[in-house]
Design an enzyme around this catalytic site. Sequence first.
Site, PDB file in Angstrom:
ATOM      1  N   LYS A 189       0.827  -1.213   0.000  1.00  0.00           N
ATOM      2  CA  LYS A 189       0.000   0.000   0.000  1.00  0.00           C
ATOM      3  C   LYS A 189       0.857   1.258   0.000  1.00  0.00           C
ATOM      4  O   LYS A 189       0.558   2.232  -0.699  1.00  0.00           O
ATOM      5  CB  LYS A 189      -0.928  -0.007   1.217  1.00  0.00           C
ATOM      6  N   CYS A 215      -3.403   9.813   2.116  1.00  0.00           N
ATOM      7  CA  CYS A 215      -2.491   8.762   1.659  1.00  0.00           C
ATOM      8  C   CYS A 215      -1.256   9.307   0.948  1.00  0.00           C
ATOM      9  O   CYS A 215      -0.143   9.189   1.433  1.00  0.00           O
ATOM     10  CB  CYS A 215      -3.233   7.799   0.724  1.00  0.00           C
TER      11      CYS A 215
END
Length: 427
Positions: free
Chosen positions: A204, A258
């Site tokens: 991720k 993110c």
Amino acid sequence: MSKKLCVVGLGYIGLPTAVMFANHGLKVHGVDINEKAVQLINNKQLHIEENGLQDRLVSAIESGHFTASTEPVEADVFIIAVPSPIKADKTANLDYVREATESIVPFLKEGNLVILESTVPPRTVEDVMMPVLKTSPLEIGTQLFVSHSPERVIPGRVFEELVENDRIVGGINEKSSQLTVDLYKTFVKGNIHVTDATTAEMVKVIENTYRDVNIAFANELAKVSEKIGVNAWEAIKLANYHPRVNIHLPGPGVGGHCIAVDPWFLVELQPELAKIISLSRQTNDSMPEYTALKAKQIMEEKGINNGRVAVLGLAFKGNIDDMRESPSVEVVEHLEKLGVDYTAYDPHIKQNNLAKQTQSLEEAVNHADLIVILTDHNEFKTLDPKVVEGSMRTKMIFDTKNCIDRTLWEDNQFDVFLLGDSKHSEV
């Protein structure tokens, strides 16, 4: 199939995930320390904006499959979906993950599965969660199962992508992974790829770091293009016709929970090795100041020394209400440092978070010398220059997202400026 879930963290990921499971027949209890958010949810109201969430929340509550409170309850599966921001020194703040894990320990029983969905630095499951979970009398790996399955969705399309996107599952052992796979098969139609927990964490972070480095490259191209008289947007578009080229787009900075955060996790872990990653973060972090300086320069070159700016867009991306790590906020801060007067407006941000924010487009553009578009909301893409021209003192617009119909604005006698393009219209 597990019968009851407890989802800790009811934000932009946790709430849609909880509602999705509830609408697929599972009993779900949501937990959040934000009492106001819990109260709104129980009243079938939203504290966040996401397409399709309102109807799904109502269905989940009315079916009796979804409840919410500020405290965990016993369950078969615990999903932790809390924030993992960075501190001022660019190191990871894992307090929320640690505290969420601690909160569920009293409710754990044999056979439970604990899933971390938060995006975290590699080894967080091993080094942060596992020591906490080991305070339970349950033996990890035989009586208590643990895995990491990071969310991979984009705001505005969360429900589509929860279903369609491939999923990564990293368990601490094979049984942990299999239990997690079986759970997500409840609604995931994409492929589910199994690995170990630390690799899943790394995957991720890699995904978001790749995008950050790519955007930094685009921002450098924008700056170079301005110096040599090229439209970076056109050049990038043409370059991307090459079958092995996929350059992202420039902009006033990178925001969100993110891309603006995760690359720092790798820099923190290996600062001497993550050189390109660090430089890319610095490049993207520099764009808000660059944007503010350019706005001031545009006005000064027109002889306007005490100009007023209408800032349009505070969310970190188009058509959402999320201001987390938004570069727009930093642009505004730099405008203030430069002594530039401004008023900010965002149709998706329903409460004023800034001193000079307004809920009225008309108020934002009133007596403005320059419109600066920082977020590509549909409302701004389709904004009619005739709506604002009568209120403005000077007809200029600076588009940092390449989202307006340039010809339309020029036809209405606006001087149009574009980030990454030194060629602008002269009225």
